[in-house]
Design a protein around this motif. Sequence first.
Motif, mmCIF file in Angstrom:
data_model
loop_
_atom_site.group_PDB
_atom_site.id
_atom_site.type_symbol
_atom_site.label_atom_id
_atom_site.label_comp_id
_atom_site.label_asym_id
_atom_site.label_seq_id
_atom_site.Cartn_x
_atom_site.Cartn_y
_atom_site.Cartn_z
ATOM 1 N N THR A 1 -8.045 -2.985 -0.033
ATOM 2 C CA THR A 1 -8.008 -3.012 -1.495
ATOM 3 C C THR A 1 -9.289 -3.619 -2.054
ATOM 4 O O THR A 1 -9.828 -3.148 -3.061
ATOM 5 N N GLU A 2 -9.784 -4.653 -1.392
ATOM 6 C CA GLU A 2 -11.005 -5.343 -1.823
ATOM 7 C C GLU A 2 -12.222 -4.427 -1.828
ATOM 8 O O GLU A 2 -13.123 -4.578 -2.649
ATOM 9 N N LEU A 3 -12.270 -3.491 -0.890
ATOM 10 C CA LEU A 3 -13.448 -2.639 -0.753
ATOM 11 C C LEU A 3 -13.669 -1.746 -1.972
ATOM 12 O O LEU A 3 -14.783 -1.302 -2.229
ATOM 13 N N ARG A 4 -12.603 -1.458 -2.706
ATOM 14 C CA ARG A 4 -12.707 -0.668 -3.946
ATOM 15 C C ARG A 4 -13.536 0.600 -3.728
ATOM 16 O O ARG A 4 -14.599 0.782 -4.328
ATOM 17 N N MET A 5 -13.045 1.479 -2.886
ATOM 18 C CA MET A 5 -13.768 2.701 -2.547
ATOM 19 C C MET A 5 -13.385 3.829 -3.503
ATOM 20 O O MET A 5 -12.257 4.321 -3.455
ATOM 21 N N PRO A 6 -14.293 4.246 -4.380
ATOM 22 C CA PRO A 6 -13.977 5.366 -5.278
ATOM 23 C C PRO A 6 -13.663 6.633 -4.480
ATOM 24 O O PRO A 6 -14.228 6.866 -3.417
ATOM 25 N N ARG A 7 -12.750 7.432 -5.002
ATOM 26 C CA ARG A 7 -12.349 8.701 -4.383
ATOM 27 C C ARG A 7 -11.775 8.492 -2.985
ATOM 28 O O ARG A 7 -11.917 9.341 -2.103
ATOM 29 N N ALA A 8 -11.130 7.352 -2.785
ATOM 30 C CA ALA A 8 -10.465 7.065 -1.511
ATOM 31 C C ALA A 8 -9.038 6.606 -1.784
ATOM 32 O O ALA A 8 -8.770 5.935 -2.783
ATOM 33 N N PHE A 9 -8.130 6.979 -0.893
ATOM 34 C CA PHE A 9 -6.704 6.682 -1.033
ATOM 35 C C PHE A 9 -6.260 6.014 0.265
ATOM 36 O O PHE A 9 -6.126 6.665 1.292
ATOM 37 N N ALA A 10 -6.078 4.697 0.220
ATOM 38 C CA ALA A 10 -5.760 3.935 1.431
ATOM 39 C C ALA A 10 -4.274 3.630 1.502
ATOM 40 O O ALA A 10 -3.624 3.377 0.482
ATOM 41 N N GLY A 11 -3.734 3.643 2.720
ATOM 42 C CA GLY A 11 -2.324 3.332 2.893
ATOM 43 C C GLY A 11 -2.014 2.919 4.315
ATOM 44 O O GLY A 11 -2.885 2.941 5.194
ATOM 45 N N ARG A 12 -0.772 2.534 4.537
ATOM 46 C CA ARG A 12 -0.323 2.129 5.868
ATOM 47 C C ARG A 12 0.517 3.246 6.474
ATOM 48 O O ARG A 12 1.504 3.686 5.889
ATOM 49 N N MET A 13 0.110 3.695 7.659
ATOM 50 C CA MET A 13 0.843 4.748 8.345
ATOM 51 C C MET A 13 2.100 4.215 9.009
ATOM 52 O O MET A 13 3.094 4.911 9.166
ATOM 53 N N GLY A 14 2.058 2.942 9.419
ATOM 54 C CA GLY A 14 3.173 2.335 10.132
ATOM 55 C C GLY A 14 2.633 1.459 11.246
ATOM 56 O O GLY A 14 1.521 1.680 11.734
ATOM 57 N N GLY A 15 3.405 0.456 11.657
ATOM 58 C CA GLY A 15 2.929 -0.446 12.701
ATOM 59 C C GLY A 15 1.624 -1.092 12.275
ATOM 60 O O GLY A 15 1.501 -1.614 11.166
ATOM 61 N N ASP A 16 0.625 -1.042 13.163
ATOM 62 C CA ASP A 16 -0.686 -1.607 12.822
ATOM 63 C C ASP A 16 -1.704 -0.506 12.546
ATOM 64 O O ASP A 16 -2.905 -0.712 12.695
ATOM 65 N N GLU A 17 -1.217 0.660 12.131
ATOM 66 C CA GLU A 17 -2.096 1.783 11.805
ATOM 67 C C GLU A 17 -2.194 1.968 10.292
ATOM 68 O O GLU A 17 -1.183 1.990 9.591
ATOM 69 N N PHE A 18 -3.426 2.118 9.832
ATOM 70 C CA PHE A 18 -3.705 2.376 8.425
ATOM 71 C C PHE A 18 -4.584 3.622 8.336
ATOM 72 O O PHE A 18 -5.240 3.997 9.310
ATOM 73 N N LEU B 1 0.834 -1.202 0.000
ATOM 74 C CA LEU B 1 0.000 0.000 0.000
ATOM 75 C C LEU B 1 0.873 1.257 0.000
ATOM 76 O O LEU B 1 2.050 1.205 0.375
ATOM 77 N N PRO B 2 0.306 2.400 -0.396
ATOM 78 C CA PRO B 2 1.032 3.659 -0.216
ATOM 79 C C PRO B 2 1.443 3.822 1.245
ATOM 80 O O PRO B 2 0.724 3.385 2.151
ATOM 81 N N ASN B 3 2.602 4.443 1.471
ATOM 82 C CA ASN B 3 3.095 4.601 2.837
ATOM 83 C C ASN B 3 2.694 5.963 3.411
ATOM 84 O O ASN B 3 1.957 6.733 2.788
ATOM 85 N N ARG B 4 3.196 6.234 4.613
ATOM 86 C CA ARG B 4 2.841 7.473 5.311
ATOM 87 C C ARG B 4 3.220 8.702 4.489
ATOM 88 O O ARG B 4 2.460 9.670 4.412
ATOM 89 N N ARG B 5 4.391 8.664 3.894
ATOM 90 C CA ARG B 5 4.844 9.793 3.079
ATOM 91 C C ARG B 5 3.863 10.081 1.943
ATOM 92 O O ARG B 5 3.497 11.237 1.700
ATOM 93 N N ALA B 6 3.427 9.034 1.248
ATOM 94 C CA ALA B 6 2.494 9.209 0.132
ATOM 95 C C ALA B 6 1.137 9.703 0.622
ATOM 96 O O ALA B 6 0.501 10.552 -0.020
ATOM 97 N N LEU B 7 0.677 9.170 1.756
ATOM 98 C CA LEU B 7 -0.606 9.602 2.312
ATOM 99 C C LEU B 7 -0.587 11.083 2.677
ATOM 100 O O LEU B 7 -1.524 11.829 2.368
ATOM 101 N N VAL B 8 0.483 11.504 3.343
ATOM 102 C CA VAL B 8 0.592 12.907 3.758
ATOM 103 C C VAL B 8 0.648 13.822 2.538
ATOM 104 O O VAL B 8 -0.012 14.870 2.502
ATOM 105 N N ALA B 9 1.415 13.441 1.530
ATOM 106 C CA ALA B 9 1.521 14.258 0.318
ATOM 107 C C ALA B 9 0.168 14.361 -0.385
ATOM 108 O O ALA B 9 -0.239 15.445 -0.832
#
Length: 212
Positions: A101-118, A46-54
């Motif tokens: 990924t399975e949920l396929r949410m339009p207009r949503a950007f999912a990623g992992r922040m780190g550890g067990d946080e998404f 998944l996109p990481n914290r850096r990508a999510l913040v950007a």
Amino acid sequence: MHDPITYALLLGTSASCFALIAQNRHLRSALNAARHDADHDALTGLPNRRALVAHLNGLLSDRKRPVSVIMLDLNRFKDINDEHGHATGDAVLREVAHVLTELRMPRAFAGRMGGDEFAVVVDGDDDLSRAYAHAVADALNHRMIMIQWQTFGCHASVGLAVANNSHRTAFELLHHADIAMCVAKERGGSVQEYRPGLTIAPRTGNHRRRYR
């Protein structure tokens, strides 16, 4: 016809050109791979914290549509790691990524922040964000994964923060989503939306990462 010397020179030039083209393709491929690795989590893909913040900062600076952040943290994940090992914990994290990924949410950007946080950044109205938050919680709370003949759940606490005019940076909105998530965890899981005045109990707040 070319004389032998000219012909040899032409062959040499062509070979050099092909070698340069191949080298450039290799460099472009390596550069693209490096860019991908810099913005993606190695474990889950998944996109990481850096990508999510950007991504979130870009949406906040544009403000064409409402923006929200859904933050989720796995319940009792430390127990899984401590009792069954990090390989089992990693398998659970990959399963969470698979669910998002399975949920396929339009207009949503999912990623992992780190550890067990998404986190899921939603570029849409408040109702859409709330629907996604509950969909994520429901999907994870009903997902079971079997590892070495043992069954593990992916139960999560979910926090939601909807951006308003006071949110100028990604870190402010992430911090509020984090507070909501912690309150959800204090209350036994499920979904909690951030509102002004929402606070974390000191024993929980001392262990939270600050989003600054």
